[in-house]
Motif scaffolding. Structure first.
Motif, PDB file in Angstrom:
ATOM      1  N   TYR A   1       0.711  -1.274  -0.111  1.00  0.00           N
ATOM      2  CA  TYR A   1       0.006   0.103  -0.095  1.00  0.00           C
ATOM      3  C   TYR A   1       0.807   1.377  -0.045  1.00  0.00           C
ATOM      4  CZ  TYR A   1      -4.050  -3.363   1.209  1.00  0.00           C
ATOM      5  OH  TYR A   1      -4.787  -4.077   1.135  1.00  0.00           O
ATOM      6  N   LEU A   2       2.023   1.226  -0.611  1.00  0.00           N
ATOM      7  CA  LEU A   2       2.705   2.376  -0.757  1.00  0.00           C
ATOM      8  C   LEU A   2       2.873   2.709  -2.509  1.00  0.00           C
ATOM      9  CD1 LEU A   2       5.804   0.986   1.349  1.00  0.00           C
ATOM     10  CD2 LEU A   2       4.180   2.575   1.960  1.00  0.00           C
ATOM     11  N   THR A   3       3.049   3.937  -2.541  1.00  0.00           N
ATOM     12  CA  THR A   3       3.339   4.261  -3.986  1.00  0.00           C
ATOM     13  C   THR A   3       4.378   5.237  -4.131  1.00  0.00           C
ATOM     14  OG1 THR A   3       0.992   4.841  -4.260  1.00  0.00           O
ATOM     15  CG2 THR A   3       2.310   5.962  -5.810  1.00  0.00           C
ATOM     16  N   PRO A   4       5.497   4.630  -4.983  1.00  0.00           N
ATOM     17  CA  PRO A   4       6.490   5.652  -5.207  1.00  0.00           C
ATOM     18  C   PRO A   4       6.246   6.827  -5.724  1.00  0.00           C
ATOM     19  CG  PRO A   4       6.956   3.335  -6.068  1.00  0.00           C
ATOM     20  CD  PRO A   4       5.393   3.616  -5.753  1.00  0.00           C
ATOM     21  N   ASN A   5       6.879   7.612  -5.350  1.00  0.00           N
ATOM     22  CA  ASN A   5       6.564   9.252  -5.726  1.00  0.00           C
ATOM     23  C   ASN A   5       7.794  10.222  -5.398  1.00  0.00           C
ATOM     24  OD1 ASN A   5       5.159  11.430  -6.574  1.00  0.00           O
ATOM     25  ND2 ASN A   5       3.791  11.373  -5.049  1.00  0.00           N
ATOM     26  N   TYR A   6       8.664  10.062  -5.966  1.00  0.00           N
ATOM     27  CA  TYR A   6      10.006  10.968  -5.977  1.00  0.00           C
ATOM     28  C   TYR A   6       9.638  12.258  -5.942  1.00  0.00           C
ATOM     29  CZ  TYR A   6      14.544  12.894  -6.666  1.00  0.00           C
ATOM     30  OH  TYR A   6      15.736  13.897  -6.726  1.00  0.00           O
ATOM     31  N   ARG A   7      10.040  13.004  -5.080  1.00  0.00           N
ATOM     32  CA  ARG A   7       9.993  14.612  -5.080  1.00  0.00           C
ATOM     33  C   ARG A   7      11.557  14.811  -4.862  1.00  0.00           C
ATOM     34  NH1 ARG A   7       5.507  12.133  -3.047  1.00  0.00           N
ATOM     35  NH2 ARG A   7       4.380  13.795  -1.876  1.00  0.00           N
ATOM     36  N   ASN A   8      12.285  15.769  -5.545  1.00  0.00           N
ATOM     37  CA  ASN A   8      13.489  16.109  -5.426  1.00  0.00           C
ATOM     38  C   ASN A   8      13.914  17.122  -3.964  1.00  0.00           C
ATOM     39  OD1 ASN A   8      13.084  18.985  -5.833  1.00  0.00           O
ATOM     40  ND2 ASN A   8      13.329  18.518  -7.985  1.00  0.00           N
ATOM     41  N   PRO A   9      15.001  17.447  -3.545  1.00  0.00           N
ATOM     42  CA  PRO A   9      14.730  18.053  -2.337  1.00  0.00           C
ATOM     43  C   PRO A   9      14.416  19.484  -2.262  1.00  0.00           C
ATOM     44  CG  PRO A   9      17.069  16.910  -2.918  1.00  0.00           C
ATOM     45  CD  PRO A   9      16.348  16.724  -4.025  1.00  0.00           C
ATOM     46  N   GLU A  10      14.366  20.205  -3.493  1.00  0.00           N
ATOM     47  CA  GLU A  10      13.588  21.486  -3.381  1.00  0.00           C
ATOM     48  C   GLU A  10      12.250  21.341  -3.285  1.00  0.00           C
ATOM     49  OE1 GLU A  10      15.679  20.307  -5.737  1.00  0.00           O
ATOM     50  OE2 GLU A  10      17.558  21.726  -4.923  1.00  0.00           O
ATOM     51  N   ASP A  11      11.580  20.392  -4.164  1.00  0.00           N
ATOM     52  CA  ASP A  11      10.135  20.165  -3.918  1.00  0.00           C
ATOM     53  C   ASP A  11       9.736  19.455  -2.570  1.00  0.00           C
ATOM     54  OD1 ASP A  11       9.843  21.029  -6.527  1.00  0.00           O
ATOM     55  OD2 ASP A  11       9.735  19.061  -7.418  1.00  0.00           O
ATOM     56  N   SER A  12      10.588  18.773  -1.881  1.00  0.00           N
ATOM     57  CA  SER A  12      10.347  18.184  -0.981  1.00  0.00           C
ATOM     58  C   SER A  12      10.166  19.241   0.405  1.00  0.00           C
ATOM     59  CB  SER A  12      11.361  17.209  -0.510  1.00  0.00           C
ATOM     60  OG  SER A  12      11.534  15.821  -1.341  1.00  0.00           O
ATOM     61  N   ILE A  13      11.000  20.232   0.183  1.00  0.00           N
ATOM     62  CA  ILE A  13      11.203  21.293   1.296  1.00  0.00           C
ATOM     63  C   ILE A  13       9.826  22.120   1.364  1.00  0.00           C
ATOM     64  CG2 ILE A  13      12.323  23.648   1.974  1.00  0.00           C
ATOM     65  CD1 ILE A  13      14.843  22.113   0.964  1.00  0.00           C
ATOM     66  N   ALA A  14       9.401  22.286  -0.002  1.00  0.00           N
ATOM     67  CA  ALA A  14       8.089  23.041  -0.134  1.00  0.00           C
ATOM     68  C   ALA A  14       7.052  22.448   0.282  1.00  0.00           C
ATOM     69  CB  ALA A  14       8.011  23.571  -1.929  1.00  0.00           C
ATOM     70  N   LEU A  15       6.915  21.070   0.088  1.00  0.00           N
ATOM     71  CA  LEU A  15       6.135  20.277   0.641  1.00  0.00           C
ATOM     72  C   LEU A  15       5.935  20.260   2.143  1.00  0.00           C
ATOM     73  CD1 LEU A  15       3.590  18.774  -0.603  1.00  0.00           C
ATOM     74  CD2 LEU A  15       5.019  16.787  -0.569  1.00  0.00           C
ATOM     75  N   PHE A  16       7.145  19.902   2.640  1.00  0.00           N
ATOM     76  CA  PHE A  16       7.404  19.969   4.049  1.00  0.00           C
ATOM     77  C   PHE A  16       6.577  21.312   4.755  1.00  0.00           C
ATOM     78  CE2 PHE A  16      11.432  17.468   3.573  1.00  0.00           C
ATOM     79  CZ  PHE A  16      10.666  16.247   3.560  1.00  0.00           C
TER      80      PHE A  16
END
Length: 337
Positions: free
Chosen positions: A309-324
């Motif tokens: 029940y996991l979905t691979p969904n890579y976000r680069n560091p910059e996009d990750s920080i924005a999501l955080f």
């Protein structure tokens, strides 16, 4: 006498000039040595970075073995091993709502050989005051995957979330919700109480494995658990999956409503990320995150992840920080209400 005095002055000025020149040359020589040392140091750092990785990487999981975070970490680490060419050893550092593990990475040597694999708990720990640091205390290597369906599960005596809420209304303080105090499960319990007008008994049972054991043993009435961890109990009928905590219903569980559909305006975005100590060189992080992107794009990895029940969904560091930052604002809004 005048000529003799003039000669004396020339000698004095000459000596002063010589002394000044010596000082200046010494200063220039010192700077030259310092510059040489800096160049040598940078060259050594570049050499170490260029051959990264060359030994085992420790993956610190701030949760117990066998839980959702641990299972996901071991899965992605297996594929990263194939991509990076070195072993990745998962080390469980459980306790204090995940802060024991995240702090260990935060304070580690920034050489690329100790990395954290964790979830949104880092944001919540900061928002709820459990930790005095948040995501900005690390250097992000990217988000690896999402947890599609974080569910509330109960023992089979409750067929639906609504039935469980009816019981809670009729029996104030009797319905036991197994939580880990200081984490989002405590916040979730308080939110259900507030928005459904019920009085729950919040029982501090610890992490997800302990919560599942408590539910199976009849010590609590319902818990929060990633479906991938509780699926055997749900599929056997021992547990019921009552609601999902995502924004939408999960494709594989279309008959299970969201918590929002049940009158509780609470969404729990859940994801797994990698992060290094703050001072880790960008070149090292780039190598790691490039490998992570390739792994999460692979069909074999995707198939195994979906089974959990996991979905691979890579976000680069910059996009990750924005999501955080987006999720931090969301959790802060929950905390304020």
């Amino acid at each position: 006498m005048q000529y003799k005095s003039l000669d004396t002055k020339k000698i004095v000025f000459g000596l002063l000039a010589a002394i000044l020149m010596t000082v200046l040359l010494a200063g220039c020589g010192g700077n030259s040595n310092s510059s040489a040392e800096n160049v040598e140091s940078q060259a050594n750092n570049a050499e170490h970075t260029a051959d990264y990785p060359k030994k085992t990487i420790e993956v610190i999981v701030p949760a117990g073995a066998g839980g959702g975070t641990d299972v996901a970490a071991r899965l992605v680490s297996q594929y990263l091993h194939e991509e990076l060419g070195v072993s990745l050893v998962v080390v469980n550092v459980n306790g204090a709502g995940g802060t024991l593990g995240t702090r260990q990475v935060k304070d580690a040597e920034p050489d690329g050989y100790k990395v954290s694999f964790y979830n949104e708990g880092t944001i919540l720990n900061e928002v709820m005051g459990v930790a005095d640091y948040g995501m900005d205390a690390f250097k992000q290597a990217g988000i690896a995957m999402d947890v599609n369906s974080v569910a509330l599960v109960s023992s089979s005596k409750f067929e639906s979330f609504e039935a469980m809420m009816t019981y809670a209304e009729e029996n104030p303080g009797k319905l036991k919700f197994g939580v880990e105090m200081g984490t989002y499960t405590q916040l979730l319990g308080e939110y259900i109480e507030q928005q459904r007008g019920v009085d729950l008994q919040l029982v501090d049972v610890g992490g997800v494995n302990a919560a599942i054991a408590s539910l199976a043993g009849g010590h609590v009435d319902f818990i929060q658990s990633p479906l991938g961890v509780a699926k055997d109990y749900v599929e056997s009928g021992e547990f019921n999956s009552l609601v999902v905590l995502g924004e939408q219903r999960y494709d594989k569980l279309q008959d299970i409503p969201t918590l929002q559909e049940q009158g509780v305006d609470f969404v729990l975005p859940k994801f797994y990320y990698f992060a290094f100590p703050k001072e880790t060189p960008d070149e090292i992080v780039d190598v790691f995150t490039s490998a992570l992107e390739k792994v999460t794009a692979g069909p074999a990895f995707a198939e195994r992840a979906e089974g959990l029940y996991l979905t691979p969904n890579y976000r680069n560091p910059e996009d990750s920080i924005a999501l955080f930052e987006k999720y931090k604002q969301l959790f802060e809004s929950y905390q304020e209400q």
